[in-house]
Design a protein around this motif. Structure first.
Motif, PDB file in Angstrom:
ATOM      1  N   ARG A  12       0.820  -1.213   0.000  1.00  0.00           N
ATOM      2  CA  ARG A  12       0.000   0.000   0.000  1.00  0.00           C
ATOM      3  C   ARG A  12       0.862   1.274   0.000  1.00  0.00           C
ATOM      4  NH1 ARG A  12      -2.471  -3.723   3.333  1.00  0.00           N
ATOM      5  NH2 ARG A  12      -4.726  -4.045   3.255  1.00  0.00           N
ATOM      6  N   LEU A  34       9.480  -6.042   4.145  1.00  0.00           N
ATOM      7  CA  LEU A  34       8.385  -6.896   4.639  1.00  0.00           C
ATOM      8  C   LEU A  34       8.799  -8.363   4.585  1.00  0.00           C
ATOM      9  CD1 LEU A  34       5.153  -5.368   2.974  1.00  0.00           C
ATOM     10  CD2 LEU A  34       5.821  -5.225   5.382  1.00  0.00           C
ATOM     11  N   HIS A  39       9.265  -4.868   9.460  1.00  0.00           N
ATOM     12  CA  HIS A  39       8.144  -4.059   9.983  1.00  0.00           C
ATOM     13  C   HIS A  39       7.783  -4.469  11.410  1.00  0.00           C
ATOM     14  CE1 HIS A  39       6.582  -7.699   8.191  1.00  0.00           C
ATOM     15  NE2 HIS A  39       5.385  -7.502   8.719  1.00  0.00           N
ATOM     16  N   ARG A  40       8.202  -5.685  11.787  1.00  0.00           N
ATOM     17  CA  ARG A  40       7.897  -6.161  13.147  1.00  0.00           C
ATOM     18  C   ARG A  40       9.072  -5.898  14.105  1.00  0.00           C
ATOM     19  NH1 ARG A  40       5.351 -10.490  10.154  1.00  0.00           N
ATOM     20  NH2 ARG A  40       7.348 -11.581  10.121  1.00  0.00           N
ATOM     21  N   SER A  66      -2.900   4.673   4.547  1.00  0.00           N
ATOM     22  CA  SER A  66      -2.612   5.170   3.198  1.00  0.00           C
ATOM     23  C   SER A  66      -3.613   6.223   2.681  1.00  0.00           C
ATOM     24  CB  SER A  66      -2.451   4.017   2.215  1.00  0.00           C
ATOM     25  OG  SER A  66      -3.561   3.151   2.235  1.00  0.00           O
ATOM     26  N   PRO A  67      -4.941   6.075   2.889  1.00  0.00           N
ATOM     27  CA  PRO A  67      -5.822   7.143   2.375  1.00  0.00           C
ATOM     28  C   PRO A  67      -5.554   8.476   3.076  1.00  0.00           C
ATOM     29  CG  PRO A  67      -7.088   5.153   2.891  1.00  0.00           C
ATOM     30  CD  PRO A  67      -5.718   4.961   3.466  1.00  0.00           C
TER      31      PRO A  67
END
Ligand SMILES: N[C@@H](CCC(=O)N[C@@H](CS)C(=O)NCC(=O)O)C(=O)O
Length: 214
Positions: A12, A34, A39-40, A66-67
């Motif tokens: 995204r 990823l 990311h963790r 993201s939006p």
């Protein structure tokens, strides 16, 4: 103003990088791998405790979702005309951003989770046909709104088109049912924009540089 985007190709984050490219903004791109689970990791979670991409850092602020980040880009670079400014146009824009996030994208994500994203013991394959049906209903509604139109809001390209086209590309890759001719034509048109090609190249080159580092 410094802008740092945290992302990964074909995720995204492409929506945000696409919006920045449309706006002609200067930005740094930090790859959060990823595939390797970065990311963790502690480093990224210190920034975004949700451990999800995309994120955008500017000054002291960390933006996520993201939006919302795309809306921030549109409002930070108003000359790019990526969001209407009149009340009715803004309401239409928000309508589509919410619709895409809650109605169009969620069934796709449900399918992905129960096919491969969740640990195997948590997957419930029986929900997949229901999610496909929900996706079809949302895609039908989108197709009706787009029939005879090139853009979702205000007769011109906006961040609603970025979110919609990116989600349709995801649907296509996931082989979700997408038989509405209006959707295929719309997706083709939006996904051919040079700013998206630049966004993809930027994300891909960050990944390749990382892979070369080993
Ligand atoms: N609603 C969020 C979803 C963010 C999200 O789920 N991102 C994915 C990549 S596309 C992610 O980081 N997944 C990692 C995980 O869930 O562990 C948005 O639109 O930004």
């Amino acid at each position: 103003m410094t802008i740092e985007v945290f992302g990964y190709p074909n995720s995204r984050s492409t929506r945000v990088v696409w919006a920045l490219e449309e706006a002609g903004a200067a930005y740094d791109y930090t790859l959060v791998d990823l595939g390797r689970g970065e990311h963790r990791g502690e480093r990224f979670r210190a920034l975004n405790p949700a451990g999800k991409l995309p994120a955008l850092r500017t000054g002291d602020a960390l933006l996520t979702e993201s939006p919302a980040i795309c809306l921030w880009v549109a409002e930070t670079y108003p000359d790019a005309g990526l969001a209407p400014t009149d009340p009715q146009g803004r309401t239409e824009l928000m309508r589509w951003l919410f619709f895409i996030a809650t109605e169009l994208e969620q069934p796709l994500w449900t399918m992905a989770k129960h096919r491969f994203a969740l640990p195997e013991k948590l997957r419930v394959p029986d929900v997949i046909p229901t999610a496909r049906r929900e996706f079809t209903m949302a895609a039908d509604l989108l197709a009706d709104a787009l029939d005879g139109r090139d853009h979702l809001v205000g007769g011109r390209f906006s961040i609603a088109d970025i979110l919609a086209a990116h989600t349709l590309a995801w649907a296509r890759a996931a082989k979700a049912p997408m038989e509405q001719p209006a959707l295929a034509a719309y997706a083709e048109h939006q996904l051919g924009r040079p700013a998206l090609a630049r966004a993809r190249a930027r994300e891909q080159s960050a990944l390749e540089s990382r892979q070369q580092e080993g």
